[in-house]
Design an enzyme around this catalytic site. Structure first.
Site, PDB file in Angstrom:
ATOM      1  N   LYS A  95      19.911   9.895  56.275  1.00 55.34           N
ATOM      2  CA  LYS A  95      21.220   9.441  56.795  1.00 55.34           C
ATOM      3  C   LYS A  95      21.044   8.345  57.841  1.00 55.34           C
ATOM      4  O   LYS A  95      21.672   7.300  57.757  1.00 55.34           O
ATOM      5  CB  LYS A  95      21.967  10.596  57.483  1.00 55.34           C
ATOM      6  CG  LYS A  95      22.560  11.608  56.575  1.00 55.34           C
ATOM      7  CD  LYS A  95      23.501  12.535  57.346  1.00 55.34           C
ATOM      8  CE  LYS A  95      22.856  13.257  58.508  1.00 55.34           C
ATOM      9  NZ  LYS A  95      22.054  14.419  58.179  1.00 55.34           N
ATOM     10  N   ARG A 127      30.638  17.765  60.479  1.00 53.11           N
ATOM     11  CA  ARG A 127      29.612  18.677  60.003  1.00 53.11           C
ATOM     12  C   ARG A 127      30.226  19.995  59.557  1.00 53.11           C
ATOM     13  O   ARG A 127      29.542  20.834  58.984  1.00 53.11           O
ATOM     14  CB  ARG A 127      28.656  18.970  61.150  1.00 53.11           C
ATOM     15  CG  ARG A 127      27.329  18.198  61.074  1.00 53.11           C
ATOM     16  CD  ARG A 127      26.301  19.076  61.582  1.00 53.11           C
ATOM     17  NE  ARG A 127      24.978  18.687  61.908  1.00 53.11           N
ATOM     18  CZ  ARG A 127      24.444  17.544  62.272  1.00 53.11           C
ATOM     19  NH1 ARG A 127      25.136  16.466  62.324  1.00 53.11           N
ATOM     20  NH2 ARG A 127      23.187  17.467  62.579  1.00 53.11           N
ATOM     21  N   ARG A 162       8.402  12.606  60.705  1.00 51.69           N
ATOM     22  CA  ARG A 162       9.357  11.687  61.344  1.00 51.69           C
ATOM     23  C   ARG A 162       9.028  11.459  62.825  1.00 51.69           C
ATOM     24  O   ARG A 162       8.756  12.391  63.565  1.00 51.69           O
ATOM     25  CB  ARG A 162      10.765  12.296  61.225  1.00 51.69           C
ATOM     26  CG  ARG A 162      11.824  11.555  62.020  1.00 51.69           C
ATOM     27  CD  ARG A 162      13.212  11.811  61.517  1.00 51.69           C
ATOM     28  NE  ARG A 162      13.746  13.119  61.875  1.00 51.69           N
ATOM     29  CZ  ARG A 162      14.938  13.552  61.467  1.00 51.69           C
ATOM     30  NH1 ARG A 162      15.684  12.802  60.667  1.00 51.69           N
ATOM     31  NH2 ARG A 162      15.362  14.745  61.825  1.00 51.69           N
ATOM     32  N   ARG A 188      10.934  14.136  67.698  1.00 47.11           N
ATOM     33  CA  ARG A 188      12.111  14.755  68.321  1.00 47.11           C
ATOM     34  C   ARG A 188      11.839  16.200  68.722  1.00 47.11           C
ATOM     35  O   ARG A 188      11.164  16.922  68.005  1.00 47.11           O
ATOM     36  CB  ARG A 188      13.290  14.725  67.325  1.00 47.11           C
ATOM     37  CG  ARG A 188      14.149  13.499  67.481  1.00 47.11           C
ATOM     38  CD  ARG A 188      15.132  13.340  66.358  1.00 47.11           C
ATOM     39  NE  ARG A 188      15.909  14.538  66.040  1.00 47.11           N
ATOM     40  CZ  ARG A 188      16.889  14.540  65.146  1.00 47.11           C
ATOM     41  NH1 ARG A 188      17.226  13.424  64.517  1.00 47.11           N
ATOM     42  NH2 ARG A 188      17.542  15.643  64.877  1.00 47.11           N
ATOM     43  N   ARG A 212      18.326  24.326  61.252  1.00 45.77           N
ATOM     44  CA  ARG A 212      19.294  23.259  60.961  1.00 45.77           C
ATOM     45  C   ARG A 212      19.604  23.193  59.467  1.00 45.77           C
ATOM     46  O   ARG A 212      20.743  22.967  59.073  1.00 45.77           O
ATOM     47  CB  ARG A 212      18.767  21.909  61.462  1.00 45.77           C
ATOM     48  CG  ARG A 212      19.104  21.688  62.929  1.00 45.77           C
ATOM     49  CD  ARG A 212      18.046  20.882  63.643  1.00 45.77           C
ATOM     50  NE  ARG A 212      17.893  19.547  63.115  1.00 45.77           N
ATOM     51  CZ  ARG A 212      16.748  18.852  63.130  1.00 45.77           C
ATOM     52  NH1 ARG A 212      15.660  19.390  63.635  1.00 45.77           N
ATOM     53  NH2 ARG A 212      16.710  17.647  62.649  1.00 45.77           N
TER      54      ARG A 212
END
Ligand code: ADP
Length: 223
Positions: free
Chosen positions: A17, A93, A130, A162, A173
């Site tokens: 995204k 969301r 990531r 992160r 998540r």
């Protein structure tokens, strides 16, 4: 100039995204509004909102709908947004957030909701590798790192993993996505706004597929 667009991008964590929204926002010359980035900016600058949100974000839990939508309402009221549109990333969301967004936009509506479809095994791999710039949000991976280790190529900021990209938080998540956000796709499908794009492939391929879908939807399909 390309006309603007009012777009929501959905997809599970690691579906791409963020990467696609940055590119779409350049293509359509509209702001990229990422609730995750806005929240992380609040955490970084230690605002009351950030201090309140940090623990829940690190655990991979969703924040309250009203808190998120108040933040988004404020951003949507800024002038560059009302003029040309926006790319919304990470919001709505939940169905409640989608209902609030629809009320906020009325009498306008979204042009389209794009759902990036990527298998869970692949998103788990992508999230593990990531890395992200804490200043500009540019996304890297361990296979395509910045030229100078931990220094952003774009802005010279600090590139990190992160805090919520731990395996435990990612699994939470993904579960929240299945429980709360997947029903949202059904909601948008019922409102005839949803298009699903295959999110597997290079970022350029996925971008091309997405633009094609948006354009053909708006009746400018390249014949
Ligand atoms: P990801 O999609 O990888 O989970 P984001 O950067 O979009 O990451 O969001 C990070 C965190 O911020 C979420 O796990 C959640 O705690 C919070 N958050 C962001 N957007 C929303 C939203 N629309 N509603 C509730 N919580 C949100």
């Amino acid at each position: 100039m390309t006309p603007g667009v009012r777009l929501v991008v959905l997809g599970k964590q690691g579906a791409g995204k963020g990467t696609q929204c940055v590119r779409l926002s350049h293509y359509y010359a509209v702001p990229h509004i990422s609730t995750g980035d806005m929240l992380r900016a609040n955490v970084r600058t230690k605002t009351p909102l950030g201090l309140d949100a940090k623990a829940r974000m690190d655990r991979g839990e969703l924040l309250p709908d009203t808190l998120i939508m108040d933040m988004v309402r404020e951003r949507l009221q800024e002038r560059n947004v009302s003029a040309r549109g926006f790319i919304l990333d990470g919001c709505p969301r939940t169905v409640v957030q989608a209902e609030i967004l629809a009320e906020m936009l009325a009498p306008m509506t979204l042009d389209l909701v794009v759902e990036l479809d990527v298998p869970t095994e692949l998103v788990l791999e992508r999230i593990a590798s990531r890395r992200v710039c804490t200043d500009c949000g540019h996304i890297y991976s361990t296979s395509e790192p910045p030229v100078v280790k931990w220094v952003c190529d774009v802005c010279g900021g600090n590139v990190v993993q992160r805090d919520d990209d731990t395996e435990e938080a990612v699994l939470r998540r993904l579960a929240a996505y299945e429980a709360e956000t997947a029903p949202l796709a059904d909601w948008y499908r019922a409102h005839d706004l949803l298009t699903t794009i295959d999110g597997v492939g290079s970022p350029d391929d996925v971008l091309a597929r997405t633009i094609e879908a948006i354009e053909s939807r708006r009746g400018w399909g390249r014949s």
